[in-house]
Design a protein around this motif. Structure first.
Motif, short mmCIF file in Angstrom:
data_model
loop_
_atom_site.label_atom_id
_atom_site.label_comp_id
_atom_site.label_asym_id
_atom_site.label_seq_id
_atom_site.Cartn_x
_atom_site.Cartn_y
_atom_site.Cartn_z
N GLN A 1 -0.56 13.96 28.93
CA GLN A 1 -1.57 13.38 28.04
C GLN A 1 -0.86 12.75 26.85
OE1 GLN A 1 -4.68 16.25 27.06
NE2 GLN A 1 -4.21 17.42 28.91
N SER A 2 -1.53 11.80 26.19
CA SER A 2 -0.86 11.13 25.07
C SER A 2 -1.88 10.71 24.02
CB SER A 2 -0.08 9.90 25.55
OG SER A 2 -0.92 9.04 26.31
N VAL A 3 -1.60 11.10 22.77
CA VAL A 3 -2.42 10.72 21.62
C VAL A 3 -1.48 10.23 20.53
CG1 VAL A 3 -4.11 11.44 19.90
CG2 VAL A 3 -4.13 12.48 22.19
N MET A 4 -1.60 8.98 20.14
CA MET A 4 -0.76 8.43 19.08
C MET A 4 -1.47 8.52 17.74
SD MET A 4 0.58 4.55 18.46
CE MET A 4 -0.85 4.12 17.44
N ARG A 5 -0.73 8.91 16.72
CA ARG A 5 -1.27 8.97 15.36
C ARG A 5 -0.98 7.65 14.64
NH1 ARG A 5 -2.79 13.17 11.97
NH2 ARG A 5 -2.89 12.52 9.79
N ALA A 6 -2.03 7.00 14.15
CA ALA A 6 -1.88 5.76 13.39
C ALA A 6 -2.18 6.06 11.92
CB ALA A 6 -2.84 4.69 13.91
N ASN A 7 -1.14 6.19 11.12
CA ASN A 7 -1.29 6.51 9.70
C ASN A 7 -1.56 5.23 8.92
OD1 ASN A 7 -0.81 9.34 9.88
ND2 ASN A 7 1.38 8.96 10.04
N THR A 8 -2.80 5.03 8.54
CA THR A 8 -3.17 3.78 7.88
C THR A 8 -3.05 3.88 6.37
OG1 THR A 8 -5.53 4.17 7.48
CG2 THR A 8 -4.89 3.47 9.70
N ARG A 9 -2.90 2.74 5.75
CA ARG A 9 -3.04 2.61 4.30
C ARG A 9 -4.05 1.50 4.07
NH1 ARG A 9 2.32 2.03 0.88
NH2 ARG A 9 2.63 4.06 1.89
N TYR A 10 -5.30 1.91 3.97
CA TYR A 10 -6.40 0.94 3.92
C TYR A 10 -6.57 0.34 2.53
CZ TYR A 10 -11.13 -0.80 3.39
OH TYR A 10 -12.21 -1.58 3.07
N THR A 11 -6.82 -0.98 2.50
CA THR A 11 -7.25 -1.66 1.30
C THR A 11 -8.28 -2.69 1.71
OG1 THR A 11 -6.60 -3.16 -0.49
CG2 THR A 11 -5.29 -3.25 1.50
N ALA A 12 -9.26 -2.93 0.86
CA ALA A 12 -10.29 -3.92 1.19
C ALA A 12 -9.72 -5.33 1.20
CB ALA A 12 -11.45 -3.83 0.19
N ARG A 13 -8.58 -5.53 0.55
CA ARG A 13 -7.95 -6.86 0.47
C ARG A 13 -6.85 -6.96 1.51
NH1 ARG A 13 -8.13 -4.43 -4.12
NH2 ARG A 13 -5.91 -3.98 -4.06
N PRO A 14 -6.47 -8.19 1.90
CA PRO A 14 -5.32 -8.34 2.79
C PRO A 14 -4.06 -7.80 2.13
CG PRO A 14 -6.58 -10.38 2.68
CD PRO A 14 -7.13 -9.48 1.61
N TYR A 15 -3.21 -7.19 2.94
CA TYR A 15 -1.95 -6.69 2.42
C TYR A 15 -1.01 -7.86 2.24
CZ TYR A 15 2.25 -3.86 1.91
OH TYR A 15 3.41 -3.30 1.43
N GLU A 16 -0.40 -7.96 1.06
CA GLU A 16 0.41 -9.13 0.74
C GLU A 16 1.87 -8.78 0.51
OE1 GLU A 16 -1.61 -10.85 -2.57
OE2 GLU A 16 -3.27 -11.62 -1.34
N GLY A 17 2.30 -7.60 0.97
CA GLY A 17 3.70 -7.23 0.83
C GLY A 17 4.60 -8.14 1.67
N GLU A 18 5.88 -8.18 1.32
CA GLU A 18 6.82 -9.05 2.05
C GLU A 18 6.94 -8.63 3.51
OE1 GLU A 18 10.56 -9.26 0.10
OE2 GLU A 18 9.73 -10.03 -1.78
N ARG A 19 6.97 -7.32 3.75
CA ARG A 19 7.03 -6.82 5.12
C ARG A 19 5.99 -5.73 5.25
NH1 ARG A 19 12.84 -5.16 7.11
NH2 ARG A 19 11.63 -5.03 9.03
N ARG A 20 4.92 -6.05 5.93
CA ARG A 20 3.83 -5.09 6.06
C ARG A 20 4.17 -4.08 7.15
NH1 ARG A 20 -0.85 -4.61 9.14
NH2 ARG A 20 -0.43 -6.53 10.26
N ALA A 21 4.22 -2.80 6.77
CA ALA A 21 4.43 -1.75 7.76
C ALA A 21 3.20 -1.64 8.64
CB ALA A 21 4.71 -0.42 7.06
N PRO A 22 3.33 -1.06 9.85
CA PRO A 22 2.16 -0.93 10.72
C PRO A 22 1.03 -0.18 10.04
CG PRO A 22 4.15 -0.46 11.95
CD PRO A 22 4.56 -0.60 10.51
N PHE A 23 -0.17 -0.67 10.25
CA PHE A 23 -1.42 -0.03 9.82
C PHE A 23 -1.62 -0.05 8.30
CE2 PHE A 23 0.14 2.20 13.67
CZ PHE A 23 -0.73 1.62 14.56
N GLN A 24 -0.99 -1.00 7.62
CA GLN A 24 -1.27 -1.22 6.21
C GLN A 24 -2.13 -2.47 6.06
OE1 GLN A 24 2.18 -1.38 3.74
NE2 GLN A 24 2.87 0.69 4.25
N GLY A 25 -3.15 -2.40 5.19
CA GLY A 25 -3.93 -3.59 4.91
C GLY A 25 -5.42 -3.37 5.09
#
Length: 310
Positions: A235-259
């Motif tokens: 069986q497999s369950v992946m954890r997606a650790n998000t960093r939610y913001t109502a605005r688009p993420y504008e960092g130079e390199r967006r890590a997965p699940f940010q924005g």
């Protein structure tokens, strides 16, 4: 076949646990989430004596100052839901007396009608070990092995017997028993941990840090399972650790699940498209302000994910 989606339950200090856990759990089940999840963090050293995840210099999040107990949180969720599976991602095994944890998980499984999924790990915080562990940090793998053995013994038929380094069970009746065998899922962050997963666990709990890396990890797991002649499915369950913001993420390199929701779902789609996992646990509670926002964002993410074919 669509990827199953799960949601993290509110455990942070911005939530009123007694009120918000049942409310969010009930709403998530209504939205369509198939599982509800908790994590474990028992303290935040102030100042930290080591970096986050043991990485030198990496700061601990402020949210770790207050994290509700995982099993109490799941019990609240169980009372408010009927179908969603109830999972831990993860319980830090050496912070628990094996026999007591095995009984608690069995009782929760019975109370919920057979919905518990036991994600177990060894942790990384030396300070948590100093405060609460049943054995030193350098014995963490042996503690996890014993915990798995004790769970299988306690959840199995009576009379239960066991003799280990930490646990002795004389021939005894131990109940209640789980409704069905509780799946045990493990991370696999080292060759030894990967072997333990293949040999002893029901499933795999990776953390999503990039679709390519997830695919590589899944291939390594598949090859080791073949090498060690495992025939049972993993069986497999992946954890997606998000960093939610109502605005688009504008960092130079967006890590997965940010924005924002669109950016989070874009990353969910990339990871799901690898075919490496059957289910994705979406961690949203850490960055939403309150239960109402958590419910609203969870609904948006679910709808957008399904619209994207996830």
């Amino acid at each position: 076949m669509a990827t199953r989606l799960g949601l993290s339950l509110p455990q942070g200090r911005q939530y009123a646990i007694g009120r918000d856990v049942p409310t969010v759990a009930r709403a998530a089940e209504g939205i369509g989430y198939e599982s509800l999840w908790v994590f474990e963090r028992i303290l935040r050293p102030d100042p930290p004596t080591q970096g986050l995840y043991g990485i030198p210099g990496m700061p601990w999040p402020d949210a770790y100052r207050s994290v509700a107990d995982p099993l109490i949180t799941l019990t609240l969720a169980a009372s408010a839901t009927e179908r969603a599976r109830l999972g831990t991602s993860v319980l830090v095994a050496p912070l628990h007396v094996p026999f007591q944890l095995a009984r608690s998980l069995a009782s929760l499984d019975t109370a919920s009608g057979g919905r518990v999924v036991a994600g177990l790990g060894t942790g990384w915080s030396h300070d948590e070990y100093a405060a609460a562990s049943v054995a030193p940090f350098d014995r963490r793998g042996k503690v996890l092995d014993e915990l798995i053995d004790v769970c299988h013994a306690v959840w199995g038929p009576d009379p239960v017997t066991y003799e280990g380094e930490l646990t002795t069970i004389v021939p005894s009746a131990v109940g209640p028993k789980p409704v069905r065998p509780i799946p045990i899922l493990l991370p696999a962050n080292s060759p030894r941990a990967l072997r333990r997963l293949v040999d002893r666990a029901d499933g795999w709990m990776p953390v999503g840090t990039g679709a390519d890396k997830l695919a590589e990890q899944a291939q390594a797991l598949k090859e080791l399972a073949a090498e060690r002649a495992r025939t049972a499915p993993v069986q497999s369950v992946m954890r997606a650790n998000t960093r939610y913001t109502a605005r688009p993420y504008e960092g130079e390199r967006r890590a997965p699940f940010q924005g924002n929701v669109a950016q989070i779902v874009e990353d969910l789609e990339a990871h799901a498209s690898t075919g490496a996992v059957e289910e994705i646990l979406i961690e949203l509670q850490g960055s939403t302000r309150d239960a109402e926002e958590l419910k609203d964002v969870a609904a948006e993410v679910y709808e957008a994910a399904r619209a994207a074919g996830i």
